[in-house]
Design a protein around this motif. Structure first.
Motif, PDB file in Angstrom:
ATOM      1  N   ILE A 237       6.478  26.732 -27.642  1.00  0.00           N
ATOM      2  CA  ILE A 237       7.498  25.974 -26.913  1.00  0.00           C
ATOM      3  C   ILE A 237       8.148  25.056 -27.941  1.00  0.00           C
ATOM      4  O   ILE A 237       7.488  24.169 -28.473  1.00  0.00           O
ATOM      5  N   TYR A 238       9.425  25.295 -28.215  1.00  0.00           N
ATOM      6  CA  TYR A 238      10.078  24.622 -29.345  1.00  0.00           C
ATOM      7  C   TYR A 238      11.311  23.837 -28.924  1.00  0.00           C
ATOM      8  O   TYR A 238      12.068  24.246 -28.054  1.00  0.00           O
ATOM      9  N   ASP A 239      11.521  22.737 -29.660  1.00  0.00           N
ATOM     10  CA  ASP A 239      12.799  22.046 -29.654  1.00  0.00           C
ATOM     11  C   ASP A 239      13.601  22.580 -30.847  1.00  0.00           C
ATOM     12  O   ASP A 239      14.793  22.818 -30.749  1.00  0.00           O
ATOM     13  N   ASN A 240      12.913  22.778 -31.949  1.00  0.00           N
ATOM     14  CA  ASN A 240      13.506  23.322 -33.168  1.00  0.00           C
ATOM     15  C   ASN A 240      12.660  24.531 -33.584  1.00  0.00           C
ATOM     16  O   ASN A 240      11.525  24.382 -34.000  1.00  0.00           O
ATOM     17  N   VAL A 241      13.213  25.717 -33.451  1.00  0.00           N
ATOM     18  CA  VAL A 241      12.457  26.953 -33.659  1.00  0.00           C
ATOM     19  C   VAL A 241      12.198  27.183 -35.148  1.00  0.00           C
ATOM     20  O   VAL A 241      13.129  27.203 -35.949  1.00  0.00           O
ATOM     21  N   PRO A 242      10.936  27.376 -35.545  1.00  0.00           N
ATOM     22  CA  PRO A 242      10.650  27.691 -36.945  1.00  0.00           C
ATOM     23  C   PRO A 242      11.136  29.103 -37.289  1.00  0.00           C
ATOM     24  O   PRO A 242      11.227  29.976 -36.422  1.00  0.00           O
ATOM     25  N   ALA A 243      11.440  29.320 -38.542  1.00  0.00           N
ATOM     26  CA  ALA A 243      11.975  30.606 -38.995  1.00  0.00           C
ATOM     27  C   ALA A 243      10.998  31.749 -38.739  1.00  0.00           C
ATOM     28  O   ALA A 243      11.419  32.889 -38.529  1.00  0.00           O
ATOM     29  N   ASP A 244       9.710  31.472 -38.743  1.00  0.00           N
ATOM     30  CA  ASP A 244       8.701  32.526 -38.588  1.00  0.00           C
ATOM     31  C   ASP A 244       8.102  32.573 -37.175  1.00  0.00           C
ATOM     32  O   ASP A 244       6.992  33.058 -36.982  1.00  0.00           O
ATOM     33  N   ALA A 245       8.865  32.122 -36.182  1.00  0.00           N
ATOM     34  CA  ALA A 245       8.350  32.083 -34.802  1.00  0.00           C
ATOM     35  C   ALA A 245       8.026  33.480 -34.309  1.00  0.00           C
ATOM     36  O   ALA A 245       8.785  34.418 -34.500  1.00  0.00           O
ATOM     37  N   GLY A 246       6.868  33.605 -33.670  1.00  0.00           N
ATOM     38  CA  GLY A 246       6.492  34.865 -33.040  1.00  0.00           C
ATOM     39  C   GLY A 246       7.115  34.971 -31.649  1.00  0.00           C
ATOM     40  O   GLY A 246       7.635  33.988 -31.117  1.00  0.00           O
ATOM     41  N   PHE A 247       7.034  36.148 -31.068  1.00  0.00           N
ATOM     42  CA  PHE A 247       7.593  36.397 -29.737  1.00  0.00           C
ATOM     43  C   PHE A 247       6.465  36.598 -28.734  1.00  0.00           C
ATOM     44  O   PHE A 247       5.416  37.107 -29.118  1.00  0.00           O
ATOM     45  N   PRO A 248       6.663  36.259 -27.503  1.00  0.00           N
ATOM     46  CA  PRO A 248       7.803  35.544 -26.937  1.00  0.00           C
ATOM     47  C   PRO A 248       7.687  34.054 -27.220  1.00  0.00           C
ATOM     48  O   PRO A 248       6.602  33.540 -27.524  1.00  0.00           O
ATOM     49  N   TYR A 249       8.818  33.369 -27.092  1.00  0.00           N
ATOM     50  CA  TYR A 249       8.812  31.909 -27.206  1.00  0.00           C
ATOM     51  C   TYR A 249       9.924  31.347 -26.331  1.00  0.00           C
ATOM     52  O   TYR A 249      10.790  32.074 -25.864  1.00  0.00           O
ATOM     53  N   MET A 250       9.855  30.040 -26.116  1.00  0.00           N
ATOM     54  CA  MET A 250      10.906  29.362 -25.360  1.00  0.00           C
ATOM     55  C   MET A 250      11.393  28.152 -26.127  1.00  0.00           C
ATOM     56  O   MET A 250      10.674  27.604 -26.957  1.00  0.00           O
ATOM     57  N   THR A 251      12.633  27.776 -25.849  1.00  0.00           N
ATOM     58  CA  THR A 251      13.222  26.626 -26.512  1.00  0.00           C
ATOM     59  C   THR A 251      13.841  25.678 -25.495  1.00  0.00           C
ATOM     60  O   THR A 251      14.292  26.105 -24.426  1.00  0.00           O
ATOM     61  N   LEU A 252      13.855  24.419 -25.862  1.00  0.00           N
ATOM     62  CA  LEU A 252      14.652  23.445 -25.138  1.00  0.00           C
ATOM     63  C   LEU A 252      16.067  23.629 -25.668  1.00  0.00           C
ATOM     64  O   LEU A 252      16.308  23.492 -26.864  1.00  0.00           O
ATOM     65  N   GLY A 253      16.973  24.000 -24.810  1.00  0.00           N
ATOM     66  CA  GLY A 253      18.327  24.336 -25.225  1.00  0.00           C
ATOM     67  C   GLY A 253      19.291  23.180 -25.042  1.00  0.00           C
ATOM     68  O   GLY A 253      18.931  22.011 -25.196  1.00  0.00           O
ATOM     69  N   GLU A 254      20.499  23.527 -24.683  1.00  0.00           N
ATOM     70  CA  GLU A 254      21.568  22.560 -24.544  1.00  0.00           C
ATOM     71  C   GLU A 254      21.255  21.554 -23.443  1.00  0.00           C
ATOM     72  O   GLU A 254      20.579  21.869 -22.466  1.00  0.00           O
ATOM     73  N   ALA A 255      21.784  20.340 -23.619  1.00  0.00           N
ATOM     74  CA  ALA A 255      21.613  19.298 -22.616  1.00  0.00           C
ATOM     75  C   ALA A 255      22.913  18.513 -22.511  1.00  0.00           C
ATOM     76  O   ALA A 255      23.549  18.226 -23.524  1.00  0.00           O
ATOM     77  N   GLN A 256      23.290  18.217 -21.296  1.00  0.00           N
ATOM     78  CA  GLN A 256      24.456  17.380 -21.039  1.00  0.00           C
ATOM     79  C   GLN A 256      24.004  16.205 -20.188  1.00  0.00           C
ATOM     80  O   GLN A 256      23.166  16.373 -19.298  1.00  0.00           O
ATOM     81  N   VAL A 257      24.544  15.046 -20.474  1.00  0.00           N
ATOM     82  CA  VAL A 257      24.242  13.880 -19.648  1.00  0.00           C
ATOM     83  C   VAL A 257      25.562  13.226 -19.271  1.00  0.00           C
ATOM     84  O   VAL A 257      26.481  13.150 -20.080  1.00  0.00           O
ATOM     85  N   SER A 258      25.645  12.792 -18.021  1.00  0.00           N
ATOM     86  CA  SER A 258      26.834  12.085 -17.552  1.00  0.00           C
ATOM     87  C   SER A 258      26.399  10.929 -16.663  1.00  0.00           C
ATOM     88  O   SER A 258      25.251  10.865 -16.203  1.00  0.00           O
ATOM     89  N   ASP A 259      27.328  10.027 -16.437  1.00  0.00           N
ATOM     90  CA  ASP A 259      27.036   8.835 -15.655  1.00  0.00           C
ATOM     91  C   ASP A 259      26.747   9.204 -14.201  1.00  0.00           C
ATOM     92  O   ASP A 259      27.449  10.015 -13.598  1.00  0.00           O
ATOM     93  N   TRP A 260      25.709   8.613 -13.674  1.00  0.00           N
ATOM     94  CA  TRP A 260      25.343   8.792 -12.280  1.00  0.00           C
ATOM     95  C   TRP A 260      24.942   7.429 -11.700  1.00  0.00           C
ATOM     96  O   TRP A 260      24.023   7.287 -10.931  1.00  0.00           O
ATOM     97  N   SER A 261      25.668   6.414 -12.124  1.00  0.00           N
ATOM     98  CA  SER A 261      25.368   5.054 -11.687  1.00  0.00           C
ATOM     99  C   SER A 261      25.881   4.829 -10.272  1.00  0.00           C
ATOM    100  O   SER A 261      26.841   5.456  -9.825  1.00  0.00           O
ATOM    101  N   THR A 262      25.207   3.917  -9.600  1.00  0.00           N
ATOM    102  CA  THR A 262      25.642   3.484  -8.273  1.00  0.00           C
ATOM    103  C   THR A 262      25.962   2.002  -8.364  1.00  0.00           C
ATOM    104  O   THR A 262      25.816   1.391  -9.430  1.00  0.00           O
ATOM    105  N   GLY A 263      26.344   1.408  -7.278  1.00  0.00           N
ATOM    106  CA  GLY A 263      26.619  -0.023  -7.279  1.00  0.00           C
ATOM    107  C   GLY A 263      25.389  -0.857  -7.565  1.00  0.00           C
ATOM    108  O   GLY A 263      25.484  -1.999  -8.012  1.00  0.00           O
TER     109      GLY A 263
END
Length: 137
Positions: A32-58
């Motif tokens: 389970i990777y945030d930054n995949v090493p060059a020699d990663a075996g299969f299968p594996y998973m990565t933390l991919g793209e992330a978007q954050v936006s304002d969700w503030s209330t009063g």
């Protein structure tokens, strides 16, 4: 604390949940990777793209987080990829995570897809979730 700090705190909580989830860890042999090493075996998973936006209330500051996770599989094909996507969803959908300095209001499945990569032997699965946080600090 800013929405960016809450996003990083959420990422850390997600990584801890995923890496501590025995069924998922077994499916990807702990890869389970945030930054995949060059020699990663299969299968594996990565933390991919992330978007954050304002969700503030009063009354409080908050963030809406759109999170993407990727699965890469060879040999197990589409079935293995979908099984791992299901395990990611099971670990995170409505998860009771406690990101430092923020309160997770909720995390929900948005969508998923699988496709063969251009190399012809790798399958990639993508799952997207939406999380809402309130800043507590």
């Amino acid at each position: 604390m800013s929405a960016f700090d809450a996003d990083l705190a959420l990422q850390k909580a997600i990584y801890a949940r995923l890496s501590g989830d025995a069924p998922l860890a077994a499916l990807v042999a702990g890869r389970i990777y945030d930054n995949v090493p060059a020699d990663a075996g299969f299968p594996y998973m990565t933390l991919g793209e992330a978007q954050v936006s304002d969700w503030s209330t009063g009354d409080s500051e908050g963030g809406e987080h759109r999170l993407t996770f990727h699965v890469y599989s060879r040999g197990g094909g589409r079935a293995e990829t979908k099984t791992i996507l299901g395990a990611i969803n099971a670990a995170l959908h409505d998860a009771g995570l406690t990101p430092e300095g923020a309160r997770l209001v909720g995390m929900r499945f948005l969508d998923a897809e699988t496709r063969r990569e251009p190399d012809g032997i790798t399958w990639r699965g993508t799952i997207r979730l939406r999380a809402l946080t309130e800043i507590t600090e």
